[in-house]
Design a protein around this motif. Structure first.
Motif, PDB file in Angstrom:
ATOM      1  N   LEU A 169       0.886  -1.277   0.015  1.00  0.00           N
ATOM      2  CA  LEU A 169      -0.017  -0.082   0.056  1.00  0.00           C
ATOM      3  C   LEU A 169       0.744   1.394  -0.094  1.00  0.00           C
ATOM      4  O   LEU A 169       0.524   2.266  -0.621  1.00  0.00           O
ATOM      5  CB  LEU A 169      -0.837   0.127   1.123  1.00  0.00           C
ATOM      6  N   GLU A 170       1.954   1.396   0.702  1.00  0.00           N
ATOM      7  CA  GLU A 170       2.648   2.475   0.811  1.00  0.00           C
ATOM      8  C   GLU A 170       3.408   2.653  -0.567  1.00  0.00           C
ATOM      9  O   GLU A 170       3.575   3.765  -0.987  1.00  0.00           O
ATOM     10  CB  GLU A 170       3.802   2.206   1.985  1.00  0.00           C
ATOM     11  N   ARG A 171       3.896   1.519  -1.163  1.00  0.00           N
ATOM     12  CA  ARG A 171       4.379   1.580  -2.547  1.00  0.00           C
ATOM     13  C   ARG A 171       3.325   2.042  -3.506  1.00  0.00           C
ATOM     14  O   ARG A 171       3.602   3.052  -4.344  1.00  0.00           O
ATOM     15  CB  ARG A 171       5.013   0.212  -3.003  1.00  0.00           C
ATOM     16  N   TYR A 172       2.161   1.704  -3.534  1.00  0.00           N
ATOM     17  CA  TYR A 172       1.067   2.001  -4.279  1.00  0.00           C
ATOM     18  C   TYR A 172       0.759   3.480  -4.084  1.00  0.00           C
ATOM     19  O   TYR A 172       0.766   4.522  -5.099  1.00  0.00           O
ATOM     20  CB  TYR A 172      -0.251   1.501  -3.955  1.00  0.00           C
ATOM     21  N   GLN A 173       0.880   4.132  -3.166  1.00  0.00           N
ATOM     22  CA  GLN A 173       0.419   5.482  -2.553  1.00  0.00           C
ATOM     23  C   GLN A 173       1.678   6.334  -3.357  1.00  0.00           C
ATOM     24  O   GLN A 173       1.481   7.159  -4.089  1.00  0.00           O
ATOM     25  CB  GLN A 173       0.490   5.701  -1.206  1.00  0.00           C
ATOM     26  N   ALA A 174       2.954   5.915  -3.266  1.00  0.00           N
ATOM     27  CA  ALA A 174       4.193   6.596  -3.714  1.00  0.00           C
ATOM     28  C   ALA A 174       3.994   6.831  -5.160  1.00  0.00           C
ATOM     29  O   ALA A 174       4.349   7.827  -5.714  1.00  0.00           O
ATOM     30  CB  ALA A 174       5.439   6.068  -3.339  1.00  0.00           C
ATOM     31  N   LYS A 175       3.562   5.804  -5.900  1.00  0.00           N
ATOM     32  CA  LYS A 175       3.648   5.816  -7.230  1.00  0.00           C
ATOM     33  C   LYS A 175       2.436   6.522  -7.719  1.00  0.00           C
ATOM     34  O   LYS A 175       2.556   7.391  -8.651  1.00  0.00           O
ATOM     35  CB  LYS A 175       3.420   4.042  -7.875  1.00  0.00           C
ATOM     36  N   ARG A 176       1.251   6.497  -6.902  1.00  0.00           N
ATOM     37  CA  ARG A 176       0.254   7.294  -7.212  1.00  0.00           C
ATOM     38  C   ARG A 176       0.420   9.057  -7.302  1.00  0.00           C
ATOM     39  O   ARG A 176      -0.178   9.484  -8.074  1.00  0.00           O
ATOM     40  CB  ARG A 176      -1.278   6.937  -6.515  1.00  0.00           C
TER      41      ARG A 176
END
Length: 285
Positions: A241-248
Motif C-alpha cells: 500500500l505504501e508503494r502504491y501510494q508513492a507511485k500514485r
C-alpha cells in the motif's frame, strides 16, 4: 482479542493498523512558533525551511526525538505539534491553523495517520514546499483509509486492536482504538527492544475509531512535491500500500528500508536524510 465487526465499515477499520505514531513536544512548538522562521541564513531566498513533524496514533511526540535532534544539529527549526487523534476534520483544521502562523518555507512530514492529516492541512498553503510521508497513509480526496486499505491484505496489527468507549463533556460518545499491550511489540515495533515496546504500550495515545472512515476533502500531495519512506517490514500498514501510494502521488523520491512501522524510532537517520533531501530539493538548505 479481536475487534468485533458489525459492518463492512468496521471491517475496513480493522484492516488499518497502528497507522499512526510519533510527534508532539510542547516546548519545541512554543519556541518554533515564537521564531516563526525557517533558519539562520541571512539570505531570505536560502533560509532553511521550518520542519513540521506530525505524528499518528498510539504514541506521542517523543517518538520523533532522535529525528528532531539530528535536524536541529543540521540547523533546522523544528516543530512537533500535538495531534489530537480525533479525526481528519478536527486534526487537519488544527494543523492548518498552526501552519498559517509560520513565516517562510515549510517541509511538512507525516508519520502513519499523520500522512492523512498533512495531506488535508497543507492544501492551498503555498509556503508548504514539500510533503514527506513516513510509513504513512495517503488517501485521495473523497477517500478514507478504510476504503483505501481494503484493496490490500489486512495488516497483522488488525488482530491486536482493543476498543474502549469514551464520553465527551457535552454528552456525546465514541470509541477509542488502542493496541493490546501484549501485542504491540510484534505488530507495531518489532525492531525495537521489548523494553522500548513495553514503554510504548503503556504510554500509547488512542485514536477515535471514526478517524478510520473519515474522508479527505483535499489531497495536497496532488500538487506538491512528495517524498516517501516505505518500511519493508511494516506490520501496521501493508508495504504494498505504501508503494502504491508513492507511485500514485508521483513521488520524487521513494526510499525503502528494512524497518517496522516505527522507522522514525528504529532508523532515525534514514528518516532525517529523506527530510533533508526534501528541503534541499525544494531550493532551501
Amino acid at each position: 482479542m479481536r475487534i468485533s465487526c458489525k459492518s463492512r465499515g468496521n471491517l475496513n477499520i480493522v484492516r488499518w493498523g497502528a497507522a499512526f505514531l510519533a510527534v508532539s513536544g510542547t516546548t519545541a512548538v512554543l519556541a518554533a512558533v515564537t521564531a516563526q522562521a525557517g533558519g539562520t541564513s541571512g539570505d531570505p531566498g536560502r533560509e532553511k525551511p521550518t520542519i513540521v513533524l506530525v505524528h499518528g496514533a498510539f504514541a506521542d511526540g517523543s517518538s520523533w526525538n532522535a529525528v528532531v535532534q539530528r535536524l536541529q544539529q543540521d540547523g533546522y527549526q523544528v516543530i512537533a505539534p500535538p495531534n489530537t487523534l480525533r479525526g481528519i476534520p478536527q486534526d487537519s483544521t488544527y494543523l492548518n491553523s498552526l501552519l498559517k502562523t509560520i513565516k517562510g518555507p515549510i517541509v511538512l512530514v507525516g508519520h502513519s495517520y499523520g500522512g492523512e492529516v498533512i495531506s488535508q492541512a497543507a492544501a492551498g498553503l503555498d509556503n508548504v514546499k514539500a510533503l514527506v510521508y513516513v510509513n504513512a497513509i495517503m488517501p485521495d480526496k473523497g477517500e478514507s483509509f478504510a476504503s483505501l486499505s481494503s484493496k490490500f491484505p489486512a495488516a497483522p496489527i488488525t488482530q491486536a486492536f482493543k476498543q474502549v468507549p469514551f464520553r465527551n463533556g457535552d454528552g456525546t460518545t465514541g470509541t477509542d482504538v488502542y493496541i493490546q499491550p501484549a501485542k504491540l511489540h510484534a505488530t507495531f515495533a518489532q525492531d525495537l527492544s521489548q523494553q522500548q515496546a513495553s514503554v510504548m504500550a503503556s504510554t500509547q495515545r488512542p485514536i477515535a475509531q471514526s478517524a478510520f472512515t473519515d474522508k479527505l476533502t483535499a489531497a495536497a500531495w496532488r500538487d506538491k512535491p512528495v517524498y516517501v519512506l516505505v518500511g519493508r517490514q511494516d506490520r501496521a500498514i501493508d508495504p504494498s500500500l505504501e508503494r502504491y501510494q508513492a507511485k500514485r502521488a508521483h513521488a520524487r523520491k521513494t526510499v525503502e528500508i528494512n524497518s517496522s512501522h516505527v522507522s522514525l524510532v528504529s532508523h532515525p537517520q534514514a528518516v532525517t536524510d529523506l527530510i533533508v533531501s526534501a528541503a534541499r530539493d525544494s531550493g532551501h538548505q
